[in-house]
Scaffold this active site. Structure first.
Site, PDB file in Angstrom:
ATOM      1  CE  LYS A  89      56.769  79.651 101.039  1.00  0.00           C
ATOM      2  NZ  LYS A  89      56.108  78.362 100.734  1.00  0.00           N
TER       3      LYS A  89
HETATM    4  C1  PLP Z   1      55.808  76.963 101.158  1.00  0.00           C
HETATM    5  C2  PLP Z   1      55.512  75.808 100.271  1.00  0.00           C
HETATM    6  C3  PLP Z   1      55.538  74.488 100.717  1.00  0.00           C
HETATM    7  C4  PLP Z   1      55.665  74.131 102.169  1.00  0.00           C
HETATM    8  O1  PLP Z   1      56.878  74.523 102.725  1.00  0.00           O
HETATM    9  P1  PLP Z   1      57.013  74.716 104.286  1.00  0.00           P
HETATM   10  O2  PLP Z   1      58.430  75.075 104.474  1.00  0.00           O
HETATM   11  O3  PLP Z   1      56.657  73.420 104.898  1.00  0.00           O
HETATM   12  O4  PLP Z   1      56.067  75.794 104.660  1.00  0.00           O
HETATM   13  C5  PLP Z   1      55.405  73.467  99.784  1.00  0.00           C
HETATM   14  N1  PLP Z   1      55.211  73.737  98.487  1.00  0.00           N
HETATM   15  C6  PLP Z   1      55.145  74.986  98.025  1.00  0.00           C
HETATM   16  C7  PLP Z   1      54.924  75.228  96.593  1.00  0.00           C
HETATM   17  C8  PLP Z   1      55.290  76.052  98.912  1.00  0.00           C
HETATM   18  O5  PLP Z   1      55.207  77.292  98.472  1.00  0.00           O
END
Ligand code: PLP
Length: 305
Positions: free
Chosen positions: A158
């Site tokens: 992320k």
């Molecule tokens: C953070 C995010 C998600 C969702 O992830 P969670 O862990 O459920 O918060 C999905 N796709 C993208 C691109 C993200 O940045």
């Protein structure tokens, strides 16, 4: 404007919200390499608790590892700092944002020995797309932008820079009168939303995109778990935009968006044009779970003492 709180944890100590600044030549600000998390703390009958803290901290360290950033704290120290940040701000339900970034030092692309810095903020953040969105669903659009290729962006991480693509897709959707975008992958199959994973339901079967070029969402995996527990069949399988058009139900999942139904996609009504039964069942179970009302999932919650 966001709902500010009082203190932000920065590199091992709490600073006042308004003092939490960085140098303008902070490396990550220029080139977008920073790892972050979005975590929620919910208030339930038994007090406040953080949802799946361990999974978020693990993913945070994985994001840093993938992008060659060494977080100068242990997982335990980061987890404790997250809990402390919620406590110090006396927040009952909140959104928590840890970010690891490359600090001031070299300005070339090779960050050399620039320090890896860490900040953790927490503030009250209600529903991401609004109460109305959760209750009645949103109108979404398939984006003209393509989601990441596996060898351009490593989507297990992320990473802040990846969100340029998301912001452009979000702008496009908003400017065209929609609330959210759903992006396709470079092969033309459905990938994910700008910050959410995508699920469709057809003939009682729940389907979500495989983990090739999408973020491995913690809400996604929680929903898959809850669905299987309810004997709803779950498949991780590629699908197309027209599979979405003819789906009985579509919903998006994410820590921010929680479980948001999609009632219309590209001006086509989805199902009955309102949240369907499987979406509603999963939403209900999800909100019970995060509030500690599902005892069998108590281990997903870290109480704020
Ligand atoms: C953070 C995010 C998600 C969702 O992830 P969670 O862990 O459920 O918060 C999905 N796709 C993208 C691109 C993200 O940045």
């Amino acid at each position: 404007m966001l709902n500010s709180s009082q203190k932000i944890w920065m590199d091992g100590r709490f600073v006042d919200w308004d003092e939490a600044s960085v140098h303008v030549l902070t490396h990550s600000l220029h080139y977008g390499l920073a790892a972050f998390e979005g975590i929620r703390c919910y208030q339930g009958q038994m007090g406040s608790a953080i949802f799946r803290l361990k999974e978020h901290v693990d993913r945070f360290f994985d994001s840093a590892h993938i992008t060659m950033m060494r977080i100068p704290y242990s997982k335990k120290e980061v987890s404790d700092a997250i809990i402390e940040t919620v406590k110090v701000n006396q927040l009952e339900s909140c959104y928590i944002r840890p970010i690891a970034y490359i600090g001031y030092g070299e300005m070339g692309l090779y960050p050399g020995d620039n320090p890896i810095r860490l900040a953790i903020a927490a503030w009250h953040w209600g529903t991401y797309l609004g109460e109305e969105a959760l209750a009645n669903g949103i109108r979404a659009k398939v984006s003209s932008f393509t989601r990441h290729h596996v060898n351009v962006s490593m989507t297990r991480a992320k990473v802040s820079g990846y969100y340029v693509n998301s912001i452009l897709a979000k702008w496009e959707a908003k400017k065209s009168g929609y609330e959210e975008s759903i992006l396709l992958d470079p092969d033309g199959y459905v990938a994910e939303g700008t910050g959410e994973n995508v699920f469709i339901v057809r003939n009682g079967i729940l389907k979500t995109t495989p983990l090739t070029s999408i973020l491995d969402g913690i809400t996604r995996s929680s929903v898959m778990h809850l669905a299987r527990e309810k004997k709803i069949p779950v498949l991780e399988e590629r699908f197309t935009r027209d599979d979405m058009y003819i789906a009985d139900e579509i919903f998006l999942t994410g820590t921010a968006a929680e479980i948001t139904p999609v009632r219309e996609l590209d001006d086509r009504q989805i199902g009955d044009g309102k949240p369907g039964p499987i979406t509603k069942t999963l939403q209900k179970t999800f909100f019970r779970t995060v509030k500690g009302e599902e005892p069998s999932y108590a281990n997903w919650l870290t109480p704020i003492g």
